[in-house]
Motif scaffolding. Structure first.
Motif, PDB file in Angstrom:
ATOM      1  N   ALA A  17     -26.987  30.445  -2.906  1.00  0.00           N
ATOM      2  CA  ALA A  17     -26.631  29.750  -1.858  1.00  0.00           C
ATOM      3  C   ALA A  17     -25.061  29.892  -1.639  1.00  0.00           C
ATOM      4  O   ALA A  17     -24.554  29.960  -2.623  1.00  0.00           O
ATOM      5  CB  ALA A  17     -26.952  28.215  -1.461  1.00  0.00           C
ATOM      6  N   ILE A  18     -24.844  29.811  -0.406  1.00  0.00           N
ATOM      7  CA  ILE A  18     -23.054  29.870  -0.101  1.00  0.00           C
ATOM      8  C   ILE A  18     -22.728  28.442   0.019  1.00  0.00           C
ATOM      9  O   ILE A  18     -23.294  27.537   0.681  1.00  0.00           O
ATOM     10  CB  ILE A  18     -22.859  30.319   1.349  1.00  0.00           C
ATOM     11  N   ILE A  19     -21.731  28.172  -1.014  1.00  0.00           N
ATOM     12  CA  ILE A  19     -21.168  26.881  -1.050  1.00  0.00           C
ATOM     13  C   ILE A  19     -19.816  26.505  -0.356  1.00  0.00           C
ATOM     14  O   ILE A  19     -18.970  27.380  -0.611  1.00  0.00           O
ATOM     15  CB  ILE A  19     -21.111  26.402  -2.634  1.00  0.00           C
ATOM     16  N   ILE A  20     -19.599  25.848   0.514  1.00  0.00           N
ATOM     17  CA  ILE A  20     -18.399  25.576   1.344  1.00  0.00           C
ATOM     18  C   ILE A  20     -17.892  24.144   0.804  1.00  0.00           C
ATOM     19  O   ILE A  20     -18.619  23.228   0.603  1.00  0.00           O
ATOM     20  CB  ILE A  20     -18.548  25.414   2.595  1.00  0.00           C
ATOM     21  N   ALA A  21     -16.663  23.956   0.550  1.00  0.00           N
ATOM     22  CA  ALA A  21     -15.883  22.999  -0.156  1.00  0.00           C
ATOM     23  C   ALA A  21     -14.861  22.575   0.896  1.00  0.00           C
ATOM     24  O   ALA A  21     -14.309  23.564   1.547  1.00  0.00           O
ATOM     25  CB  ALA A  21     -15.348  23.001  -1.774  1.00  0.00           C
ATOM     26  N   ASN A  22     -14.644  21.369   1.004  1.00  0.00           N
ATOM     27  CA  ASN A  22     -13.416  20.882   1.853  1.00  0.00           C
ATOM     28  C   ASN A  22     -12.695  20.242   0.791  1.00  0.00           C
ATOM     29  O   ASN A  22     -13.037  19.523   0.086  1.00  0.00           O
ATOM     30  CB  ASN A  22     -13.748  20.068   3.016  1.00  0.00           C
ATOM     31  N   ALA A  23     -11.245  20.328   1.209  1.00  0.00           N
ATOM     32  CA  ALA A  23     -10.114  19.775   0.176  1.00  0.00           C
ATOM     33  C   ALA A  23      -9.009  19.081   1.360  1.00  0.00           C
ATOM     34  O   ALA A  23      -8.704  19.446   2.263  1.00  0.00           O
ATOM     35  CB  ALA A  23      -9.454  20.641  -0.498  1.00  0.00           C
ATOM     36  N   GLY A  24      -8.759  17.719   0.925  1.00  0.00           N
ATOM     37  CA  GLY A  24      -7.767  16.982   1.444  1.00  0.00           C
ATOM     38  C   GLY A  24      -6.712  16.878   0.332  1.00  0.00           C
ATOM     39  O   GLY A  24      -6.976  16.494  -0.618  1.00  0.00           O
ATOM     40  N   VAL A  25      -5.329  17.142   0.486  1.00  0.00           N
ATOM     41  CA  VAL A  25      -4.561  17.249  -0.276  1.00  0.00           C
ATOM     42  C   VAL A  25      -3.352  16.112   0.318  1.00  0.00           C
ATOM     43  O   VAL A  25      -2.723  16.586   1.108  1.00  0.00           O
ATOM     44  CB  VAL A  25      -3.616  18.662  -0.466  1.00  0.00           C
ATOM     45  N   ILE A  26      -2.999  15.209  -0.546  1.00  0.00           N
ATOM     46  CA  ILE A  26      -2.344  14.183   0.016  1.00  0.00           C
ATOM     47  C   ILE A  26      -1.020  14.055  -0.848  1.00  0.00           C
ATOM     48  O   ILE A  26      -1.301  13.874  -2.325  1.00  0.00           O
ATOM     49  CB  ILE A  26      -2.827  12.834   0.088  1.00  0.00           C
ATOM     50  N   VAL A  27       0.407  14.236  -0.672  1.00  0.00           N
ATOM     51  CA  VAL A  27       1.324  14.053  -1.527  1.00  0.00           C
ATOM     52  C   VAL A  27       2.243  12.783  -1.204  1.00  0.00           C
ATOM     53  O   VAL A  27       2.492  12.565  -0.228  1.00  0.00           O
ATOM     54  CB  VAL A  27       2.255  15.394  -1.256  1.00  0.00           C
ATOM     55  N   HIS A  28       2.377  12.292  -2.276  1.00  0.00           N
ATOM     56  CA  HIS A  28       3.240  11.079  -2.119  1.00  0.00           C
ATOM     57  C   HIS A  28       4.617  11.349  -3.183  1.00  0.00           C
ATOM     58  O   HIS A  28       4.167  12.102  -4.137  1.00  0.00           O
ATOM     59  CB  HIS A  28       2.521  10.045  -2.808  1.00  0.00           C
ATOM     60  N   ILE A  29       5.496  10.652  -3.134  1.00  0.00           N
ATOM     61  CA  ILE A  29       6.912  10.676  -3.809  1.00  0.00           C
ATOM     62  C   ILE A  29       6.926   9.385  -3.977  1.00  0.00           C
ATOM     63  O   ILE A  29       7.043   8.364  -3.055  1.00  0.00           O
ATOM     64  CB  ILE A  29       8.067  11.347  -3.050  1.00  0.00           C
ATOM     65  N   VAL A  30       7.261   8.644  -5.199  1.00  0.00           N
ATOM     66  CA  VAL A  30       7.522   7.480  -5.532  1.00  0.00           C
ATOM     67  C   VAL A  30       9.119   7.352  -5.597  1.00  0.00           C
ATOM     68  O   VAL A  30       9.824   8.034  -6.113  1.00  0.00           O
ATOM     69  CB  VAL A  30       7.245   7.064  -6.948  1.00  0.00           C
TER      70      VAL A  30
END
Length: 117
Positions: free
Chosen positions: A97-110
């Motif tokens: 099967a074709i696998i599709i992934a989604n990504a959310g990349v959240i960048v924080h700075i302390v």
């Protein structure tokens, strides 16, 4: 104080092999590969000061190697959360099967406040 600076989204696929990790890696790469970050010197920080939350959606979350996906990001401290999501498209062939992934990349700075806290 932890401040959010960037939110990026991406999609990645594995066309043959049903490799959820490969699809997730490609989704993260898709999310970040057009970015060029220039705010570090204005904050008195470096790219190594980033705290990055990755949120991955794939059909089978247990099939993802979180450490491999985190390695796609060259800088910062990375945490990976994998949730049920994405898409599995049948190819018409057994065990494929074709696998599709989604990504959310959240960048924080302390950042410290003016009192150094």
């Amino acid at each position: 104080m932890r401040n959010r600076y960037i939110t990026e989204m991406g999609m990645g696929t594995d066309v043959h092999g049903m490799n959820h990790t490969r699809a997730a890696e490609r989704a993260v790469f898709d999310a970040i590969h057009h970015s060029s970050l220039h705010f570090f010197k204005h904050l008195g920080k470096t790219a190594h000061d980033m705290q990055i939350d990755l949120i991955i959606g794939v059909p089978d979350p247990e099939a993802v190697d979180r450490d491999r996906v985190a390695e796609v990001l060259p800088y910062g401290s990375v945490s990976v959360t994998v949730e049920k999501g994405g898409l599995e498209i049948p190819t018409g062939e057994e065990n494929d099967a074709i696998i599709i992934a989604n990504a959310g990349v959240i960048v924080h700075i302390v950042e410290t406040d003016q009192d150094g806290v």
